[in-house]
Design an enzyme around this catalytic site. Structure first.
Site, PDB file in Angstrom:
ATOM      1  N   SER A  72     -10.260 -37.017 -12.054  1.00 47.15           N
ATOM      2  CA  SER A  72     -10.747 -36.527 -13.337  1.00 47.15           C
ATOM      3  C   SER A  72     -11.534 -35.248 -13.216  1.00 47.15           C
ATOM      4  O   SER A  72     -11.885 -34.642 -14.209  1.00 47.15           O
ATOM      5  CB  SER A  72     -11.628 -37.594 -13.996  1.00 47.15           C
ATOM      6  OG  SER A  72     -10.897 -38.769 -14.202  1.00 47.15           O
ATOM      7  N   ASN A  73     -11.890 -34.863 -11.991  1.00 45.76           N
ATOM      8  CA  ASN A  73     -12.638 -33.627 -11.758  1.00 45.76           C
ATOM      9  C   ASN A  73     -13.789 -33.504 -12.727  1.00 45.76           C
ATOM     10  O   ASN A  73     -13.970 -32.502 -13.377  1.00 45.76           O
ATOM     11  CB  ASN A  73     -11.717 -32.425 -11.903  1.00 45.76           C
ATOM     12  CG  ASN A  73     -12.384 -31.175 -11.377  1.00 45.76           C
ATOM     13  OD1 ASN A  73     -13.218 -31.250 -10.498  1.00 45.76           O
ATOM     14  ND2 ASN A  73     -12.022 -30.038 -11.910  1.00 45.76           N
ATOM     15  N   ASP A 121       0.819  -1.211   0.000  1.00 40.35           N
ATOM     16  CA  ASP A 121       0.000   0.000   0.000  1.00 40.35           C
ATOM     17  C   ASP A 121       0.854   1.263   0.000  1.00 40.35           C
ATOM     18  O   ASP A 121       0.494   2.269  -0.603  1.00 40.35           O
ATOM     19  CB  ASP A 121      -0.977   0.004   1.180  1.00 40.35           C
ATOM     20  CG  ASP A 121      -0.272  -0.041   2.526  1.00 40.35           C
ATOM     21  OD1 ASP A 121       0.846  -0.580   2.589  1.00 40.35           O
ATOM     22  OD2 ASP A 121      -0.835   0.470   3.504  1.00 40.35           O
ATOM     23  N   ARG A 137     -17.356 -36.556 -19.721  1.00 39.00           N
ATOM     24  CA  ARG A 137     -17.370 -36.188 -18.305  1.00 39.00           C
ATOM     25  C   ARG A 137     -16.621 -34.884 -18.037  1.00 39.00           C
ATOM     26  O   ARG A 137     -15.705 -34.822 -17.209  1.00 39.00           O
ATOM     27  CB  ARG A 137     -16.803 -37.342 -17.457  1.00 39.00           C
ATOM     28  CG  ARG A 137     -17.643 -38.602 -17.549  1.00 39.00           C
ATOM     29  CD  ARG A 137     -17.159 -39.686 -16.597  1.00 39.00           C
ATOM     30  NE  ARG A 137     -15.819 -40.131 -16.938  1.00 39.00           N
ATOM     31  CZ  ARG A 137     -15.556 -41.029 -17.891  1.00 39.00           C
ATOM     32  NH1 ARG A 137     -16.543 -41.534 -18.614  1.00 39.00           N
ATOM     33  NH2 ARG A 137     -14.323 -41.420 -18.118  1.00 39.00           N
ATOM     34  N   ASP A 150       1.924 -10.554   3.324  1.00 37.44           N
ATOM     35  CA  ASP A 150       1.034 -10.396   4.478  1.00 37.44           C
ATOM     36  C   ASP A 150      -0.447 -10.446   4.114  1.00 37.44           C
ATOM     37  O   ASP A 150      -1.293 -10.608   4.986  1.00 37.44           O
ATOM     38  CB  ASP A 150       1.314  -9.069   5.190  1.00 37.44           C
ATOM     39  CG  ASP A 150       2.680  -9.036   5.847  1.00 37.44           C
ATOM     40  OD1 ASP A 150       3.174 -10.115   6.224  1.00 37.44           O
ATOM     41  OD2 ASP A 150       3.265  -7.948   5.972  1.00 37.44           O
ATOM     42  N   VAL A 189      12.412 -16.635   6.037  1.00 30.48           N
ATOM     43  CA  VAL A 189      12.154 -17.883   5.316  1.00 30.48           C
ATOM     44  C   VAL A 189      10.831 -17.774   4.559  1.00 30.48           C
ATOM     45  O   VAL A 189      10.670 -18.305   3.453  1.00 30.48           O
ATOM     46  CB  VAL A 189      12.108 -19.068   6.308  1.00 30.48           C
ATOM     47  CG1 VAL A 189      11.522 -20.313   5.653  1.00 30.48           C
ATOM     48  CG2 VAL A 189      13.508 -19.373   6.819  1.00 30.48           C
ATOM     49  N   HIS A 209       0.739 -40.906 -11.280  1.00 24.66           N
ATOM     50  CA  HIS A 209       0.015 -40.717 -10.018  1.00 24.66           C
ATOM     51  C   HIS A 209       0.745 -39.864  -9.001  1.00 24.66           C
ATOM     52  O   HIS A 209       0.217 -39.631  -7.909  1.00 24.66           O
ATOM     53  CB  HIS A 209      -0.335 -42.078  -9.419  1.00 24.66           C
ATOM     54  CG  HIS A 209      -1.516 -42.711 -10.082  1.00 24.66           C
ATOM     55  ND1 HIS A 209      -1.437 -43.323 -11.315  1.00 24.66           N
ATOM     56  CD2 HIS A 209      -2.811 -42.804  -9.705  1.00 24.66           C
ATOM     57  CE1 HIS A 209      -2.622 -43.781 -11.660  1.00 24.66           C
ATOM     58  NE2 HIS A 209      -3.484 -43.476 -10.708  1.00 24.66           N
ATOM     59  N   MET A 210       1.960 -39.418  -9.323  1.00 24.64           N
ATOM     60  CA  MET A 210       2.593 -38.469  -8.400  1.00 24.64           C
ATOM     61  C   MET A 210       1.772 -37.187  -8.306  1.00 24.64           C
ATOM     62  O   MET A 210       1.861 -36.458  -7.323  1.00 24.64           O
ATOM     63  CB  MET A 210       4.026 -38.159  -8.838  1.00 24.64           C
ATOM     64  CG  MET A 210       4.195 -37.616 -10.244  1.00 24.64           C
ATOM     65  SD  MET A 210       3.982 -35.839 -10.389  1.00 24.64           S
ATOM     66  CE  MET A 210       5.284 -35.275  -9.374  1.00 24.64           C
ATOM     67  N   GLN A 211       0.929 -36.933  -9.308  1.00 21.33           N
ATOM     68  CA  GLN A 211       0.055 -35.756  -9.264  1.00 21.33           C
ATOM     69  C   GLN A 211      -1.056 -35.925  -8.229  1.00 21.33           C
ATOM     70  O   GLN A 211      -1.671 -34.946  -7.810  1.00 21.33           O
ATOM     71  CB  GLN A 211      -0.577 -35.514 -10.642  1.00 21.33           C
ATOM     72  CG  GLN A 211       0.424 -35.264 -11.740  1.00 21.33           C
ATOM     73  CD  GLN A 211      -0.176 -35.491 -13.111  1.00 21.33           C
ATOM     74  OE1 GLN A 211      -0.829 -34.625 -13.671  1.00 21.33           O
ATOM     75  NE2 GLN A 211       0.058 -36.661 -13.684  1.00 21.33           N
TER      76      GLN A 211
END
Length: 839
Positions: A537-538, A125, A793, A172, A305, A719-721
């Site tokens: 597959s959402n 700001d 789908r 912030d 950090v 499938h790591m996703q």
């Protein structure tokens, strides 16, 4: 047969907004924030795309005052590879000289000398207020420069107007008018990474940890991180604890240990105060806990950090969208246009008058100084207020004597593929349900566990620590209930289940409809049900995002259509009387009725982090192009949005058909790119984008056609996703939508409880709770049918497709960009409607 009349195309495209002859300068000022570089990159590339000159101003306002080499023209290649870099590569500095008129006079001269009269400021700001003052004084500054002979009349005439557009870069999230500022989500990632690590060591030694996070004047980081990790206590500036908080906190910590919880987490914002404006510090809290309880207590101060590290997928996408919108705002600005700031409300980028936002931000601090803390929370906006309300619901368990008198039993189960965020949603549902006075039951292994009787009561303490856990702790399977209705009805009767919350994907949705269709046959099914879609597959109609969805069975489509027909006939059966609510949860984000689903953000971060590593793996080698395959079924959300966040050159999806000529054009585009200083290429392909143009085919084509210019590598993410700990966004989003859904269940149960039983048959009692542009809204499932492509789908219309032209522009492709949603300068909303709570 007469042809149907054509629908008038009311879309607006930006091709008529030329930047030719214009100059735009971009600077970052104040504290740095992850994602600033993504915003700078978007401004530079969009500016160059519209044929404007774009300049870097190094070191913020100090560079503008000093001029010289601090103001340099940017090129397309100069912003390459900065998307994944934290901080700001063009530097940021606080400038005392710019606060004086003499400094601003020097800055004006430096801009006029280069013909710059469009300024994009990325900062907080204070930085934006300084930019607005600079704009207000611009005419007088030019007159003074002209009188001193430092510029000529032609320069003064051609630069008579200064246009300002701001983007808020602040970890912030303390700027009113926007739900999220650039850098906030990344800072939350840093905090949650630390908290997750600390929780393992704290549990080993049964310790209490007090963590201080940034937020001298705003408690957003503290509050949301507390919500995301399930902290025992949180201190924020906007809501000081009441007198006697010391005893209350110690009592709660003691009760948690008595319930066999091996650790306590207390989060403190650096600006936390008590009701007498006395600072509350981590050391104060540690001393209190040790003195009163004797617990082994440690303090961790996160410090800078939180500002560091790689920007999250959310921040990259947010900054890219804002950067492009900022350039459009500058192109459309006129002499009467006030300085504006590009903000995010819900899931929509909007333009708001800069000073309206600044004034409201200042009002927050004024309210806090006057101890009007409720007013301060309200002024922060509905997103902040909703976070605080949800935390209060979940953080403190009331005594049994304080709970409402409810005779309802509510069951919770997960159905379909596991997804990040499921456990956070279950935890919220259980704790809010108990707070509402219900008895909560957990069903293991989905509908299969339901008909087998794997049902047990779940208590407040049983879900402690669940928010940070990936997968499904309840267990989940794809079994549908249709063949087991009698057994499920029997279990509902045995356990006296009055309401049902289903957290899952497409299978969960179809299962819910099967139960609804059977209500005329089984009175036991006449209870409220809530579904939280969780599917990779959402593809749940009514939601754009679901929790960790995986590809659903093709056979579901026919069942779904027939079940919708049964649902529409429910008015013919008096026993068809079950309230239902679905929460979309799938990584593929392919559900109608919502822009966002639980689980998709975690999957996006997995994709982006992997793409960053893959690109870095080729550091120091010859020119190389990577072909990456993502999940999503037929929905291209993960590929497209992941591509935007990772800086992809091309993304292939089902929704945008392509042929061999398109592939050839993409190869030629990359070949031209590799002739510059850029040496990396990234191509993403959705797994079902085309049955013939497979990932192997595209890899081989690029390899052959790029021979002698670049080589190729391919990677299938798989499938790591779907795995890993949920992101802060998914923890927070899953928690809040589940809490809201349970409150809806409570309200509907009370309204439908007549004659000793639950009874309801109106269409608005079978709803999907989704994020629509700016608000969370309940939508009748029956009205979502026409919006769904059941064969593939996916929704027939998907909001994120509007991001594809943006992605192509940033990759240097010529394309059309629909800006129908842009250009409308709005005003800051001081009080937003409760029906449309933002996230």
């Amino acid at each position: 047969m007469a042809a149907a009349p054509k629908r008038q195309d009311t879309r607006k495209f930006f091709e008529n907004l030329s930047g030719a002859g214009k100059s735009i300068a971009v600077l970052t000022s104040g504290g740095d924030a992850q994602g600033m570089n993504a915003a700078v990159r978007a401004v530079v590339r969009m500016g160059i795309y519209v044929e404007a000159k774009v300049y870097f101003i190094y070191e913020g306002y100090q560079g503008m005052v000093d001029g010289g080499d601090n103001i340099k023209e940017a090129t397309w290649e100069s912003v390459s590879s900065m998307l994944q870099v934290g901080g700001t590569v063009i530097g940021s500095a606080r400038c005392k000289e710019f606060r004086g008129r003499e400094g601003r006079l020097r800055a004006a001269r430096n801009l006029v000398q280069r013909g710059i009269n469009n300024l994009c400021v990325i900062g907080g700001d204070g930085s934006l207020t300084g930019a607005n003052l600079f704009r207000e004084e611009w005419s007088g500054l030019l007159d003074e420069l002209l009188a001193q002979g430092l510029i000529d009349e032609e320069a003064a005439r051609s630069n008579s107007e200064l246009h300002i557009v701001g983007m808020v870069g602040s970890i912030d999230n303390d700027f009113c008018g926007t739900d999220m500022t650039i850098g906030t989500d990344s800072a939350l990632h840093r905090i949650i990474e630390v908290v997750d690590a600390i929780m393992t060591t704290a549990q080993s030694h049964q310790r209490t940890f007090v963590l201080e996070v940034m937020g001298r004047h705003c408690g957003y980081l503290a509050m949301v991180s507390a919500l995301a990790c399930g902290a025992d206590w949180v201190f924020i500036p906007e809501m000081p604890p009441e007198d006697g908080w010391e005893d209350v906190m110690c009592q709660k910590l003691s009760e948690n240990r008595a319930d066999k919880k091996r650790l306590n987490i207390i989060i403190v914002a650096e600006g936390a105060i008590d009701s007498h404006n006395k600072a509350i510090t981590p050391d104060n809290i540690k001393e209190l806990v040790v003195r009163c309880l004797g617990f082994d207590t440690r303090v961790t101060i996160l410090g800078h950090v939180q500002r560091g590290g790689t920007p999250s997928a959310f921040d990259r996408i947010l900054a890219s969208r804002m950067g492009v919108e900022a350039v459009l705002a500058l192109l459309e600005a006129s002499a009467t246009t006030p300085a504006c700031v590009v903000s995010l409300v819900g899931n929509q980028a909007v333009r708001l008058p800069l000073m309206e936002c600044v004034q409201m931000t200042q009002e927050v601090q004024k309210a806090m100084d006057e101890k009007k803390f409720e007013e301060a929370v309200r002024l922060r906006g509905s997103s902040f207020e909703n976070n605080l309300t949800t935390y209060r619901l979940l953080s403190y368990r009331k005594a049994d004597s304080e709970l409402p008198n409810s005779s309802f039993n509510v069951a919770v189960l997960n159905v379909g593929a596991p997804a990040a965020g499921m456990n956070a949603a279950v935890r919220a549902a259980v704790r809010v349900g108990i707070t509402e006075g219900h008895k909560m039951f957990a069903v293991s292994d989905g509908f299969e566990g339901f008909y087998k009787g794997q049902i047990k009561e779940i208590k407040w303490g049983d879900v402690g620590g669940w928010t940070g856990q990936g997968g499904s702790l309840l267990g989940t399977k794809r079994t549908l209930p249709g063949k087991h209705l009698e057994d499920i009805a029997e279990q509902i009767r045995i356990h006296n289940i009055n309401a049902l919350m289903v957290i899952g994907g497409f299978e969960a949705y179809v299962g819910l409809l099967e139960l609804a269709a059977a209500r005329d046959r089984y009175d036991e099914l006449c209870v409220p049900m809530v579904m939280v879609p969780a599917t990779v597959s959402n593809n749940i109609p009514g939601s754009d995002l679901s929790i960790g969805s995986d590809t659903a069975l093709n056979a579901i489509t026919d069942a779904f259509e027939s079940l919708l027909q049964l649902y529409e006939a429910r008015a013919d059966y008096q026993d068809f009387c079950i309230p239902m609510c679905m929460l979309p949860a799938t990584i593929s984000n392919n559900v109608c009725g919502t822009d966002l689903s639980i689980g998709a953000d975690t999957a996006l971060n997995a994709i982006v982090e992997t793409c960053d590593r893959i690109k870095q793996s080729a550091s120091g080698t010859k020119r190389r192009v990577f072909i990456i395959e993502t999940m999503g079924g037929y929905c291209g959300y993960l590929a497209t949005v992941g591509g935007l966040a990772a800086g992809a050159d091309t993304v292939y999806i089902y929704e945008e058909p392509f042929n061999i000529r398109d592939l050839q054009a993409n190869v030629e585009h990359l070949t031209q790119k590799m002739k510059t200083s850029i040496q990396r290429g990234l191509v993403l392909r959705n797994e079902n984008s085309n049955e013939n143009f497979t990932t192997d085919f595209i890899y081989q084509l690029y390899t052959e056609e790029g021979r002698g210019v670049f080589d190729c590598r391919k990677n299938i993410l798989g499938h790591m996703q779907q795995g890993g700990a949920p992101s802060p966004f998914d923890r927070n989003f899953g928690t809040k939508v589940a809490a809201k859904a349970i409150q809806w269940v409570t309200k509907t149960l009370k309204e439908s409880y007549k004659g000793g039983r639950v009874f309801t048959n109106s269409e608005d009692t079978a709803c999907l709770l989704g994020m629509r542009r700016r608000a969370l809204v309940f939508q009748p499932v029956s009205k979502l049918r026409d919006e769904t492509d059941f064969v593939h789908r996916i929704p027939k219309e998907q909001w994120w497709l509007k991001l594809r032209p943006l992605m192509k522009i940033l990759a240097k492709y010529k394309t059309s960009y629909d800006v129908s949603d842009s250009g409308q300068l709005e005003h800051v909303a001081r009080v937003r409607a409760k029906e449309g709570d933002t996230i």
